[in-house]
Design a protein around this motif. Structure first.
Motif, PDB file in Angstrom:
ATOM      1  N   ILE A   1       0.936  -1.200   0.103  1.00 28.75           N
ATOM      2  CA  ILE A   1      -0.042   0.175   0.016  1.00 28.75           C
ATOM      3  C   ILE A   1       0.750   1.285   0.102  1.00 28.75           C
ATOM      4  O   ILE A   1       1.715   1.539   1.020  1.00 28.75           O
ATOM      5  CB  ILE A   1      -0.908   0.096   1.285  1.00 28.75           C
ATOM      6  CG1 ILE A   1      -1.566  -1.240   1.426  1.00 28.75           C
ATOM      7  CG2 ILE A   1      -1.684   1.228   1.137  1.00 28.75           C
ATOM      8  CD1 ILE A   1      -2.552  -1.480   0.107  1.00 28.75           C
ATOM      9  N   PRO A   2       0.737   2.095  -1.059  1.00 31.42           N
ATOM     10  CA  PRO A   2       1.870   3.272  -1.215  1.00 31.42           C
ATOM     11  C   PRO A   2       1.451   4.190  -0.090  1.00 31.42           C
ATOM     12  O   PRO A   2       0.644   3.981   0.569  1.00 31.42           O
ATOM     13  CB  PRO A   2       1.373   3.860  -2.280  1.00 31.42           C
ATOM     14  CG  PRO A   2       0.674   2.704  -3.363  1.00 31.42           C
ATOM     15  CD  PRO A   2      -0.041   1.889  -2.286  1.00 31.42           C
ATOM     16  N   TYR A   3       2.550   4.845   0.298  1.00 32.26           N
ATOM     17  CA  TYR A   3       2.432   5.890   1.255  1.00 32.26           C
ATOM     18  C   TYR A   3       1.536   6.962   0.802  1.00 32.26           C
ATOM     19  O   TYR A   3       1.736   7.544  -0.545  1.00 32.26           O
ATOM     20  CB  TYR A   3       3.725   6.833   1.617  1.00 32.26           C
ATOM     21  CG  TYR A   3       4.607   5.781   2.572  1.00 32.26           C
ATOM     22  CD1 TYR A   3       4.606   5.809   3.968  1.00 32.26           C
ATOM     23  CD2 TYR A   3       5.687   4.750   1.964  1.00 32.26           C
ATOM     24  CE1 TYR A   3       5.304   5.216   4.709  1.00 32.26           C
ATOM     25  CE2 TYR A   3       6.463   3.855   2.622  1.00 32.26           C
ATOM     26  CZ  TYR A   3       6.433   4.312   4.057  1.00 32.26           C
ATOM     27  OH  TYR A   3       7.080   3.494   5.027  1.00 32.26           O
ATOM     28  N   PRO A   4       0.503   7.711   1.520  1.00 31.33           N
ATOM     29  CA  PRO A   4      -0.140   8.636   1.061  1.00 31.33           C
ATOM     30  C   PRO A   4       0.762  10.092   0.713  1.00 31.33           C
ATOM     31  O   PRO A   4       1.654  10.154   1.450  1.00 31.33           O
ATOM     32  CB  PRO A   4      -1.058   9.222   2.164  1.00 31.33           C
ATOM     33  CG  PRO A   4      -0.370   8.507   3.371  1.00 31.33           C
ATOM     34  CD  PRO A   4       0.431   7.343   3.131  1.00 31.33           C
ATOM     35  N   THR A   5       0.172  10.816  -0.195  1.00 33.21           N
ATOM     36  CA  THR A   5       0.859  12.114  -0.410  1.00 33.21           C
ATOM     37  C   THR A   5      -0.053  13.095   0.210  1.00 33.21           C
ATOM     38  O   THR A   5      -1.131  13.447  -0.331  1.00 33.21           O
ATOM     39  CB  THR A   5       1.342  12.486  -1.942  1.00 33.21           C
ATOM     40  OG1 THR A   5       2.119  11.448  -2.122  1.00 33.21           O
ATOM     41  CG2 THR A   5       1.794  13.659  -2.067  1.00 33.21           C
ATOM     42  N   ALA A   6       0.389  13.934   1.096  1.00 32.59           N
ATOM     43  CA  ALA A   6      -0.317  14.839   1.960  1.00 32.59           C
ATOM     44  C   ALA A   6      -0.757  15.927   1.111  1.00 32.59           C
ATOM     45  O   ALA A   6      -0.106  16.686   0.659  1.00 32.59           O
ATOM     46  CB  ALA A   6       0.125  15.343   3.170  1.00 32.59           C
ATOM     47  N   ILE A   7      -2.146  16.187   0.533  1.00 32.46           N
ATOM     48  CA  ILE A   7      -2.650  17.368  -0.170  1.00 32.46           C
ATOM     49  C   ILE A   7      -3.911  17.977   0.525  1.00 32.46           C
ATOM     50  O   ILE A   7      -4.764  17.175   0.865  1.00 32.46           O
ATOM     51  CB  ILE A   7      -2.936  16.909  -1.448  1.00 32.46           C
ATOM     52  CG1 ILE A   7      -1.618  16.352  -2.366  1.00 32.46           C
ATOM     53  CG2 ILE A   7      -3.410  17.969  -2.545  1.00 32.46           C
ATOM     54  CD1 ILE A   7      -1.901  15.692  -3.634  1.00 32.46           C
ATOM     55  N   ILE A   8      -3.922  19.479   0.849  1.00 30.58           N
ATOM     56  CA  ILE A   8      -5.116  20.003   1.245  1.00 30.58           C
ATOM     57  C   ILE A   8      -5.704  20.895   0.047  1.00 30.58           C
ATOM     58  O   ILE A   8      -5.170  21.719  -0.521  1.00 30.58           O
ATOM     59  CB  ILE A   8      -4.547  20.804   2.268  1.00 30.58           C
ATOM     60  CG1 ILE A   8      -3.951  20.102   3.374  1.00 30.58           C
ATOM     61  CG2 ILE A   8      -5.895  21.431   3.094  1.00 30.58           C
ATOM     62  CD1 ILE A   8      -3.330  20.957   4.576  1.00 30.58           C
ATOM     63  N   ASN A   9      -7.080  20.864   0.120  1.00 31.76           N
ATOM     64  CA  ASN A   9      -7.995  21.664  -0.699  1.00 31.76           C
ATOM     65  C   ASN A   9      -8.558  22.564   0.388  1.00 31.76           C
ATOM     66  O   ASN A   9      -9.166  22.094   1.507  1.00 31.76           O
ATOM     67  CB  ASN A   9      -9.062  20.884  -1.598  1.00 31.76           C
ATOM     68  CG  ASN A   9      -8.623  20.428  -2.746  1.00 31.76           C
ATOM     69  OD1 ASN A   9      -7.273  20.533  -3.330  1.00 31.76           O
ATOM     70  ND2 ASN A   9      -9.419  19.682  -3.475  1.00 31.76           N
ATOM     71  N   TYR A  10      -8.680  23.775   0.071  1.00 31.96           N
ATOM     72  CA  TYR A  10      -8.992  24.668   1.060  1.00 31.96           C
ATOM     73  C   TYR A  10      -9.553  25.882   0.469  1.00 31.96           C
ATOM     74  O   TYR A  10      -9.131  26.268  -1.008  1.00 31.96           O
ATOM     75  CB  TYR A  10      -8.034  25.261   2.240  1.00 31.96           C
ATOM     76  CG  TYR A  10      -6.764  25.773   1.420  1.00 31.96           C
ATOM     77  CD1 TYR A  10      -6.533  27.116   1.441  1.00 31.96           C
ATOM     78  CD2 TYR A  10      -5.661  24.788   1.113  1.00 31.96           C
ATOM     79  CE1 TYR A  10      -5.265  27.555   0.747  1.00 31.96           C
ATOM     80  CE2 TYR A  10      -4.684  25.349   0.568  1.00 31.96           C
ATOM     81  CZ  TYR A  10      -4.547  26.836   0.386  1.00 31.96           C
ATOM     82  OH  TYR A  10      -3.302  27.334  -0.257  1.00 31.96           O
ATOM     83  N   SER A  11     -10.564  26.683   0.885  1.00 30.51           N
ATOM     84  CA  SER A  11     -11.112  27.702   0.473  1.00 30.51           C
ATOM     85  C   SER A  11     -11.886  28.746   1.728  1.00 30.51           C
ATOM     86  O   SER A  11     -12.554  27.983   2.375  1.00 30.51           O
ATOM     87  CB  SER A  11     -12.200  27.601  -0.670  1.00 30.51           C
ATOM     88  OG  SER A  11     -13.025  28.671  -1.012  1.00 30.51           O
ATOM     89  N   PRO A  12     -11.583  29.876   1.700  1.00 27.02           N
ATOM     90  CA  PRO A  12     -10.704  30.649   0.659  1.00 27.02           C
ATOM     91  C   PRO A  12      -9.261  30.410   0.889  1.00 27.02           C
ATOM     92  O   PRO A  12      -8.954  29.922   1.993  1.00 27.02           O
ATOM     93  CB  PRO A  12     -11.139  32.086   0.913  1.00 27.02           C
ATOM     94  CG  PRO A  12     -11.692  32.160   2.338  1.00 27.02           C
ATOM     95  CD  PRO A  12     -12.218  30.877   2.706  1.00 27.02           C
TER      96      PRO A  12
END
Length: 618
Positions: free
Chosen positions: A430-441
């Motif tokens: 199971i690959p390591y996760p790549t931390a990505i954040i979607n945010y607004s505003p």
């Protein structure tokens, strides 16, 4: 024997006396001396000394004298009296003996004959036994073993013994009955080590004994038992000595008999089973036994666990397991016995090759260790798809791998003969996760400090949020309202996890912005250069801007809209874009007007919608 003592003839009377003191005044002694009865005289002038007369009274020397009375020839004149004496010496030997039991039927005869004086000392002895054995004779100067011989009887019971002692022509005979108890003891035996064994002794003619006593001892003279038996668990060989003693009324003597019993101990055999114990289906087992002790006389192969008493019927001397093709794991047992029947058993388990592969984990993150091991085979080899160059090439049952991608590992399990079967296991990576954040505003508005966040990390299944103001959350997405917007920026850290708990993290910083969009409450379009136009005041970039002004009847008297408003790009923005107070070229009337303002902020989809009133003053 007879001794004849004769006095002078012609006397009128004879009287015989014994003079033990040998006093020369015989006339005085005769008054108190022991007078010999006339019955011992053959005639008045003759004395016969025989053994029956007891004249010697046990004395080897006696003085005998006679009183002589002459014949009277003149009336009234007393007869003359005179005395004569003689010494009589007893030279007849005395015979006697005692007996002692030195063994079951071994009798020691001890000669106790009178030997005090040379005159009576015998010069010849003869022992006569009633069992038909030759007489034993002893002459002066012979070995003392003939003087007091040891005689072994062929059987027990009452025996008659005659001892004759002789000296010259004189002899003495003594006869005695002796009693030999019949001591019957169990024969010497051979038993297995650790076995409890009871030795028993008995007297077959015990009726002739009074309260026979038994004592069992060993060579160290330790008393083991005082009954007619002795029971013991033997760890080593031992010699038992049993002695019986009792009083025999028929012979008026105390008897003692002794015998020995040797209990020999045989060790249990020592065996070892060996051979191919891991076979493929259809192969024949080749198990054999090794006799390490060299004492095995019989062997028996069975397929169930032996229990006592062991059944050795059908035992052979062959150390080879009979033809056997196992179809499943089977335990084979071998019973082995010695000549004495000391039996032990050993076992060996034959496994049919059914290799099994095991893994410490079936899912891992890239590069994490996984332990793989095989069972139910004798040796093992390993391969991988895709190839894993780190796999060892030696025949080992356990390996550790570190896959970076999903890999199938195959184990070949071999039997003793080289046959094998394959088993596989797939380790999913199971690959390591790549931390990505979607945010607004993309900022924090101090007037409404709420920002929406979503964890969109690939391979992520759970999240942890840490905010600069100290709060945390485990939601996958959330709208967070910051409680502290006193700094220029705030930070947000996301730690994201895949299904195995492997993680990655990232941190973003958002600026804190002070937004202000202001609409004046009045304006005076009189041309004096002050507040001549109505427009919004702001220093921020606005999107989808719409600004409308209505009269009291709801008619739009002014309208402005744009996709993007950048105040810094329009010099004197209020005078350029604002309402000049006219409607279709004519001056609008003085009074109160209503406005509606709509816009969006940078990085946010929120629509701000504001209304208010403004006074037109002339």
């Amino acid at each position: 024997n007879i001794v004849e003592v004769v006095a002078p003839a012609g006397f009128a009377a004879y009287q015989w006396y014994i003079n033990p003191s040998n006093n020369p005044d015989l006339a005085a002694v005769a008054i108190t001396a022991n007078e010999i009865p006339a019955i011992h005289s053959g005639t008045n002038d003759t004395l016969f000394v025989t053994q029956e007369s007891n004249i010697m009274q046990g004395q080897p020397l006696q003085h005998v004298f006679v009183k002589l009375t002459s014949v009277s020839t003149t009336v009234g004149i007393p007869a003359c009296i005179g005395y004569q004496s003689i010494d009589i010496t007893d030279v007849k030997p005395r015979a006697d003996f005692t007996v002692k039991n030195n063994g079951t039927l071994d009798i020691q005869f001890t000669n106790t004959s009178d030997t005090l004086t040379n005159a009576r000392k015998p010069d010849y002895y003869k022992w006569e036994f009633d069992d038909g054995s030759p007489d034993v004779e002893w002459h002066a100067g012979d070995d003392l073993a003939l003087w007091s011989p040891m005689h072994t009887y062929a059987s027990c019971g009452t025996k008659h013994v005659i001892l004759t002692a002789s000296k010259g022509i004189c002899s003495h005979v003594v006869e005695k009955d002796i009693f030999i108890p019949c001591l019957n003891v169990m024969d010497d035996t051979l038993i297995c080590v650790g076995t409890e064994y009871r030795s028993i002794a008995a007297c077959s003619n015990e009726i002739d004994l009074t309260n026979p006593a038994f004592i069992w001892t060993n060579p160290a003279e330790d008393t083991l038992s005082t009954t007619n038996s002795y029971t013991h668990s033997y760890q080593e060989s031992d010699t038992l000595i049993v002695t019986i003693s009792a009083y025999n009324e028929s012979t008026s003597s105390t008897l003692s008999m002794r015998d020995t019993v040797i209990v020999s101990v045989q060790q249990f055999p020592e065996i070892q089973l060996e051979g191919d114990t891991i076979l493929c289906l259809g192969e024949t087992a080749n198990i054999r036994a090794i006799d390490l002790s060299g004492s095995v006389t019989g062997m028996k192969w069975v397929y169930t666990r032996p229990t006592e008493p062991y059944n050795m019927s059908g035992a052979t001397t062959s150390p080879i397991l009979p033809t056997f093709q196992p179809t499943k794991d089977t335990t084979v047992y071998l019973l082995a016995q010695t000549s004495q029947g000391c039996i032990v058993w050993d076992s060996i388990t034959i496994h049919v090759v059914k290799p099994e592969i095991h893994a410490s984990k079936l899912k891992v993150c890239p590069g994490q260790p996984v332990v793989l091991w095989g069972t139910n085979a004798q040796s093992y080899t390993w391969t991988a798809e895709p190839d894993d160059p780190a796999i060892p090439t030696t025949y080992i049952d356990t390996i550790t791998v570190y896959p970076n991608v999903t890999t199938t590992y195959t184990m070949a399990g071999y039997g003793s003969s080289g046959c094998h079967a394959d088993k596989s296991v797939t380790i999913e990576v199971i690959p390591y996760p790549t931390a990505i954040i979607n945010y607004s505003p993309e900022y924090v508005d101090v007037s409404s400090p709420a920002v929406s966040f979503t964890d969109v990390s690939p391979y992520s299944t759970s999240s942890r949020w840490d905010f600069s103001d100290g709060s945390t959350s485990n939601a996958r997405s959330l709208t967070y309202r910051f409680s502290d917007v006193s700094t220029d920026t705030v930070w947000i850290r996301l730690t994201t996890y895949n299904e195995l708990g492997c993680s990655d993290d990232t941190t973003i910083h958002l600026p804190v912005l002070i937004f202000s969009v202001w609409v004046p409450t009045a304006f005076s379009p009189d041309g004096d250069g002050l507040n001549d136009r109505l427009f919004i005041y702001t220093l921020n970039v606005l999107y989808d801007l719409s600004f409308e002004v209505y009269n009291r009847w709801g008619t739009i008297v002014y309208s402005y809209s744009t996709k993007e408003l950048r105040p810094e790009a329009i010099a004197n923005m209020q005078n350029v874009l604002g309402w000049d107070g006219t409607v279709n070229g004519s001056q609008a009337g003085q009074g109160t007007y209503v406005y509606r303002l709509q816009y969006k902020m940078q990085g946010s989809s929120r629509v701000y919608d504001k209304t208010g009133t403004v006074n037109l003053v002339k």
